[in-house]
Design a protein around this motif. Structure first.
Motif, PDB file in Angstrom:
ATOM      1  N   GLU A  22     -34.659 -37.970  30.145  1.00 10.89           N
ATOM      2  CA  GLU A  22     -33.832 -38.417  29.107  1.00 10.89           C
ATOM      3  C   GLU A  22     -32.380 -38.958  29.926  1.00 10.89           C
ATOM      4  OE1 GLU A  22     -32.710 -35.395  26.002  1.00 10.89           O
ATOM      5  OE2 GLU A  22     -35.044 -35.272  25.621  1.00 10.89           O
ATOM      6  N   HIS A  76     -27.767 -40.351  24.142  1.00  9.77           N
ATOM      7  CA  HIS A  76     -28.824 -39.940  24.975  1.00  9.77           C
ATOM      8  C   HIS A  76     -30.047 -40.531  24.576  1.00  9.77           C
ATOM      9  CE1 HIS A  76     -29.396 -36.796  21.846  1.00  9.77           C
ATOM     10  NE2 HIS A  76     -30.490 -36.248  22.731  1.00  9.77           N
ATOM     11  N   HIS A  78     -34.582 -40.119  23.714  1.00  9.56           N
ATOM     12  CA  HIS A  78     -35.828 -39.212  23.342  1.00  9.56           C
ATOM     13  C   HIS A  78     -37.000 -40.035  24.071  1.00  9.56           C
ATOM     14  CE1 HIS A  78     -33.879 -36.235  20.050  1.00  9.56           C
ATOM     15  NE2 HIS A  78     -33.407 -36.252  21.509  1.00  9.56           N
ATOM     16  N   SER A  86     -32.594 -32.991  18.205  1.00 10.99           N
ATOM     17  CA  SER A  86     -33.231 -31.681  18.319  1.00 10.99           C
ATOM     18  C   SER A  86     -32.119 -30.688  17.945  1.00 10.99           C
ATOM     19  CB  SER A  86     -33.904 -31.768  19.741  1.00 10.99           C
ATOM     20  OG  SER A  86     -32.543 -31.511  20.331  1.00 10.99           O
ATOM     21  N   ASP A  89     -29.582 -30.599  20.600  1.00 16.64           N
ATOM     22  CA  ASP A  89     -28.688 -31.525  20.499  1.00 16.64           C
ATOM     23  C   ASP A  89     -27.770 -31.113  19.512  1.00 16.64           C
ATOM     24  OD1 ASP A  89     -30.176 -33.211  22.113  1.00 16.64           O
ATOM     25  OD2 ASP A  89     -31.241 -34.148  20.540  1.00 16.64           O
TER      26      ASP A  89
HETATM   27 ZN   LIG Z   1     -31.908 -34.989  22.112  1.00 13.56          ZN
END
Ligand SMILES: [Zn+2]
Length: 134
Positions: A22, A76, A78, A86, A89
Motif C-alpha cells: 500500500e 493510500h 488498497h 477498512s 483506516d
Molecule cells: Zn486502507
C-alpha cells in the motif's frame, strides 16, 4: 475534492508503483482545489495496511499550513480489496475529521474513491471532481 486529472494520475501512478504494497501520501488543498501531491513513505511497507510516521505527518501538515494551504486529503491504496475504508483506516481517520480519504484500488481495474470519516467513525463517500485539464 476537486483535483486536476494530472495530479490524480500522479496519485494513481504512486499506487501502481508501490503495489502490491500500500502506498500513502497527502494532498495539499488551496481554495477547495488540490494544488500539490505529497507522496509519503509507508513505514510498514505492507500489502495489508499502511502507516505514516506521525512525526513525518505532523511536519508535512506544518509545511502545508505554512505555505498557506491545508492538508485536505490523506491518500493510500488498497491492493487486495475495493477502495473502501477498512476498520484500521476508520480508526485513523477519526483523528482527522474534515480530511478526505482518497483510496486507490489497484486490484483488477484501477478505481479511485474518496471518503469522509467523522470523529464518530461514520463513513460517507464524497465525489471526486476533476478540474479542467492543464
Ligand atoms: Zn486502507
Amino acid at each position: 475534492m476537486k483535483i486536476d486529472q494530472s495530479l490524480l494520475q500522479t496519485v494513481i501512478d504512486h499506487a501502481l508503483r508501490d503495489a502490491p504494497d500500500e502506498c500513502c501520501g497527502v494532498l495539499s488543498v488551496r481554495d477547495g482545489v488540490v494544488d500539490r501531491v505529497i507522496p509519503l513513505e509507508s513505514v510498514k511497507r505492507s500489502p495489508f495496511s499502511f502507516e505514516i510516521d506521525p512525526k513525518v505527518l505532523l511536519a508535512t501538515y506544518m509545511e502545508i499550513e505554512d505555505a498557506g494551504a491545508e492538508l485536505g486529503v490523506i491518500y493510500h491504496s488498497h491492493t487486495r480489496s475495493p477502495p473502501v475504508p477498512s476498520q484500521t483506516d476508520i480508526n485513523f481517520g477519526e483523528r482527522w475529521p474534515g480530511v478526505e480519504w482518497l483510496i486507490v484500488g489497484t486490484k483488477g481495474q484501477t478505481t479511485v474513491q474518496s471518503w469522509l470519516i467523522s470523529e464518530r467513525g461514520e463513513v460517507t463517500e464524497v465525489p471526486i471532481e476533476i478540474a479542467g485539464a492543464g
